[in-house]
Structures are given as structure tokens and as C-alpha cells.
Design an enzyme around this catalytic site. Structure first.
Site, PDB file in Angstrom:
ATOM      1  N   THR A   6      10.904   4.969  -1.453  1.00 30.83           N
ATOM      2  CA  THR A   6      12.042   4.092  -1.175  1.00 30.83           C
ATOM      3  C   THR A   6      11.563   2.825  -0.466  1.00 30.83           C
ATOM      4  O   THR A   6      10.570   2.880   0.261  1.00 30.83           O
ATOM      5  CB  THR A   6      13.048   4.855  -0.278  1.00 30.83           C
ATOM      6  OG1 THR A   6      13.500   6.010  -0.999  1.00 30.83           O
ATOM      7  CG2 THR A   6      14.238   3.994   0.110  1.00 30.83           C
ATOM      8  N   GLY A   7      12.228   1.729  -0.738  1.00 25.50           N
ATOM      9  CA  GLY A   7      11.864   0.484  -0.058  1.00 25.50           C
ATOM     10  C   GLY A   7      11.361  -0.569  -1.030  1.00 25.50           C
ATOM     11  O   GLY A   7      11.173  -0.312  -2.227  1.00 25.50           O
TER      12      GLY A   7
ATOM     13  N   ASP B 237       4.726   5.599  -2.034  1.00 23.21           N
ATOM     14  CA  ASP B 237       5.783   5.345  -1.056  1.00 23.21           C
ATOM     15  C   ASP B 237       5.344   4.265  -0.072  1.00 23.21           C
ATOM     16  O   ASP B 237       4.161   3.930   0.024  1.00 23.21           O
ATOM     17  CB  ASP B 237       6.113   6.652  -0.300  1.00 23.21           C
ATOM     18  CG  ASP B 237       7.526   6.646   0.262  1.00 23.21           C
ATOM     19  OD1 ASP B 237       8.019   7.722   0.642  1.00 23.21           O
ATOM     20  OD2 ASP B 237       8.128   5.544   0.326  1.00 23.21           O
ATOM     21  N   GLY B 238       6.311   3.712   0.623  1.00 28.05           N
ATOM     22  CA  GLY B 238       6.003   2.650   1.583  1.00 28.05           C
ATOM     23  C   GLY B 238       5.875   3.199   2.993  1.00 28.05           C
ATOM     24  O   GLY B 238       5.897   4.412   3.213  1.00 28.05           O
ATOM     25  N   ALA B 239       5.742   2.298   3.947  1.00 28.40           N
ATOM     26  CA  ALA B 239       5.672   2.703   5.361  1.00 28.40           C
ATOM     27  C   ALA B 239       6.123   1.528   6.228  1.00 28.40           C
ATOM     28  O   ALA B 239       6.092   0.374   5.809  1.00 28.40           O
ATOM     29  CB  ALA B 239       4.260   3.116   5.740  1.00 28.40           C
TER      30      ALA B 239
ATOM     31  N   GLY C 102      10.982   5.478   7.333  1.00 33.01           N
ATOM     32  CA  GLY C 102      12.389   5.779   7.593  1.00 33.01           C
ATOM     33  C   GLY C 102      13.270   4.585   7.897  1.00 33.01           C
ATOM     34  O   GLY C 102      14.459   4.744   8.149  1.00 33.01           O
ATOM     35  N   ARG C 103      12.683   3.389   7.819  1.00 34.22           N
ATOM     36  CA  ARG C 103      13.559   2.207   8.002  1.00 34.22           C
ATOM     37  C   ARG C 103      14.704   2.272   6.989  1.00 34.22           C
ATOM     38  O   ARG C 103      15.821   1.867   7.278  1.00 34.22           O
ATOM     39  CB  ARG C 103      12.749   0.925   7.807  1.00 34.22           C
ATOM     40  CG  ARG C 103      13.566  -0.361   7.835  1.00 34.22           C
ATOM     41  CD  ARG C 103      12.871  -1.488   7.135  1.00 34.22           C
ATOM     42  NE  ARG C 103      12.455  -1.117   5.786  1.00 34.22           N
ATOM     43  CZ  ARG C 103      13.263  -0.998   4.742  1.00 34.22           C
ATOM     44  NH1 ARG C 103      14.551  -1.216   4.863  1.00 34.22           N
ATOM     45  NH2 ARG C 103      12.802  -0.643   3.561  1.00 34.22           N
TER      46      ARG C 103
ATOM     47  N   GLU D 141      11.706  11.781   1.185  1.00 41.08           N
ATOM     48  CA  GLU D 141      10.341  11.247   1.019  1.00 41.08           C
ATOM     49  C   GLU D 141       9.317  12.276   1.471  1.00 41.08           C
ATOM     50  O   GLU D 141       8.273  12.456   0.848  1.00 41.08           O
ATOM     51  CB  GLU D 141      10.171   9.956   1.815  1.00 41.08           C
ATOM     52  CG  GLU D 141      10.942   8.780   1.241  1.00 41.08           C
ATOM     53  CD  GLU D 141      10.885   7.554   2.129  1.00 41.08           C
ATOM     54  OE1 GLU D 141      10.722   7.707   3.362  1.00 41.08           O
ATOM     55  OE2 GLU D 141      11.000   6.438   1.603  1.00 41.08           O
TER      56      GLU D 141
HETATM   57  O1  DER Z   1      12.234   3.781   4.653  1.00 40.27           O
HETATM   58  C1  DER Z   1      11.096   4.044   4.189  1.00 40.27           C
HETATM   59  O2  DER Z   1      10.469   5.092   4.468  1.00 40.27           O
HETATM   60  C2  DER Z   1      10.435   2.982   3.352  1.00 40.27           C
HETATM   61  O3  DER Z   1       9.371   3.557   2.632  1.00 40.27           O
HETATM   62  C3  DER Z   1       9.957   1.922   4.308  1.00 40.27           C
HETATM   63  O4  DER Z   1       9.224   2.535   5.301  1.00 40.27           O
HETATM   64  C4  DER Z   1       9.114   0.861   3.639  1.00 40.27           C
HETATM   65  O5  DER Z   1       9.984  -0.089   3.133  1.00 40.27           O
HETATM   66  P1  DER Z   1       9.425  -1.534   2.666  1.00 40.27           P
HETATM   67  O6  DER Z   1       8.386  -1.229   1.599  1.00 40.27           O
HETATM   68  O7  DER Z   1      10.633  -2.224   2.127  1.00 40.27           O
HETATM   69  O8  DER Z   1       8.835  -2.189   3.884  1.00 40.27           O
END
Ligand code: DER
Length: 227
Positions: A28-29, A83-85, A97-98, A105
């Protein structure tokens, strides 16, 4: 912007790790969107994959990109997750988790043989300091907040921006964002938070480093972070 170029470089690099026939966890993200964009191109060029989304956002975007989808009911072992961070420390520990999606996830990351994190350089930090998102069942939010305070945290229930009242996650729960002055042992704190009654999961991801590949996007390229 430079940041979007960096995110794109990271996302496209991660997409190249996906091979024909793979089952792919879709994070997500905004950074993962670039990986999906590239995966969509590879699918148009004939690559066959199945995506397992980690949120409604990931599901909706994957459908827009024409990425075939399935669920963890169909596959409990994935080849790769992308996945993002929000923060990445030098040991490869993450805060995520933003986007309030860290519970699904974490399930998808746990089911994946390879966990690929995509981020631009702004996510790297000497030590984890961002608020830790904690998903909690609504009825236990006050109890969890009290226990998080006892751990040295400052808990705040995440309020909606285009919705009055608490943010409701894809799983129907609340998010408590909890700030800690310092996080000397991310794995220990993650375990303690995840053990709080009523907590589904928190955004510290410290248990996946052995199977992680962290891709840091820069203006001209993407690099694998050594840790
Ligand atoms: O919410 C999440 O875990 C997303 O992976 C977030 O941490 C990264 O979102 P971004 O790629 O838009 O910075």
C-alpha cells in the site's frame, strides 16, 4: 518531483524482480504504485502473475492496472511481496502504517518468501522515530492507549481528515499513532505492542529482515541497501 522520480526508480527496480508465474504481494502507498505500473506493462507484454493486495487502495489500483488478483485464501505462500515504508533504519527495521494498512501488509509479508521494500532516500533514518501506527479494535482503544503509555509511548487515536471521528481501517478498526522518545530495540517493542490485548498489529516491521531486500530509489537509479 525528484522524490517521485526516486520512488519510480525504486518501484520499477522491484518490478523487475517479479518473474512469470509468480504470486506477488501488493503493498500500500504511493511508491508501490510505480511497481504496479511496471508490472502492468510486463503483463501487457505477456507476463502472467497473480497479485495479493494488502488494502482496498492496493486492490483498486491493481484493478485499474489490470493486475489479476487473488487472496491469501487462495495462496498462503507468495513468491515475493513489494511494499513501502515510512522509516528504514540501518539494520533494515521498518516503521510502516502511514496508510493504516500494516495489518494486512504484515500478513502478506509473512506469507512471502522475499519481502521487497521500496522507498526513496527520505525514508532512511539513523534510528526509528516516527509515530508507530497501532491497529486496535475500537472497544479496546482506551485500554491499549493506557498500556502504550506505560511502555513510554504517547498514544493518539488517528482522526479522519475527510471523515469526522476516528479513521476506520479496511478491517473495521481504529488506529492509535504512538510516539516513542526512542526505540532502542524495535523487535522487542514490536512484540510488546503486538501482545497488547485488542491490538491487531503495529507498524514496526522488525521480523522480516532475513528475507528482506530493501530498494532505495535515487534520482538516477535504485540501489539495494546493505544491512
Ligand atoms: O502505510 C504503509 O505501510 C505504506 O507502505 C507506507 O509506509 C509507504 O507509503 P509511501 O510509499 O506512499 O511513502
Amino acid at each position: 518531483s525528484d522524490q517521485n522520480v526516486s520512488k519510480k526508480n525504486a518501484g520499477y527496480y522491484a518490478a523487475e524482480l517479479v518473474r512469470d508465474g509468480m504470486v506477488v504481494g501488493l503493498g500500500t502507498g504511493s511508491t508501490v504504485f510505480y511497481a504496479m505500473e511496471r508490472l502492468a506493462e510486463k503483463i501487457r507484454d505477456g507476463m502472467n502473475i497473480v497479485g495479493i493486495p494488502t488494502s482496498y487502495q492496493a486492490e483498486c489500483r491493481a484493478r485499474e492496472y489490470g493486475i489479476p488478483l487473488a487472496t491469501l485464501h487462495d495462496y498462503t505462500e507468495l513468491d515475493i511481496a513489494i511494499d513501502g515504508a515510512d522509516q528504514i533504519d540501518p539494520k533494515g527495521f521498518l516503521i510502516k502504517g502511514r496508510g493504516a494498512a500494516q495489518t494486512q501488509e504484515r500478513c502478506v509479508a509473512a506469507a512471502s518468501r522475499l519481502f521487497v521494500v521500496v522507498a526513496d532516500v527520505s525514508k532512511q533514518t539513523p534510528s526509528l522515530s516516527a509515530p508507530v501506527p497501532v491497529e486496535v479494535i475500537p472497544s479496546a482503544a482506551s485500554l491499549a492507549a493506557k498500556m502504550l503509555s506505560a511502555m513510554g509511548g504517547t498514544p493518539v487515536v488517528r482522526e479522519g481528515v475527510k471523515k469526522d471521528g476516528p479513521v476506520i481501517t479496511d478491517n473495521g478498526n481504529w488506529i492509535i499513532d504512538c510516539t516513542f522518545a526512542e526505540i532502542p530495540d524495535p523487535l522487542a517493542l514490536e512484540t510488546d505492542i503486538n501482545n497488547i490485548p485488542g491490538v491487531l498489529s503495529c507498524g514496526i516491521f522488525a521480523e522480516f529482515t532475513e528475507k528482506s531486500k530493501i530498494v532505495i530509489g535515487k534520482k538516477e537509479s535504485a540501489e539495494i541497501m546493505l544491512f
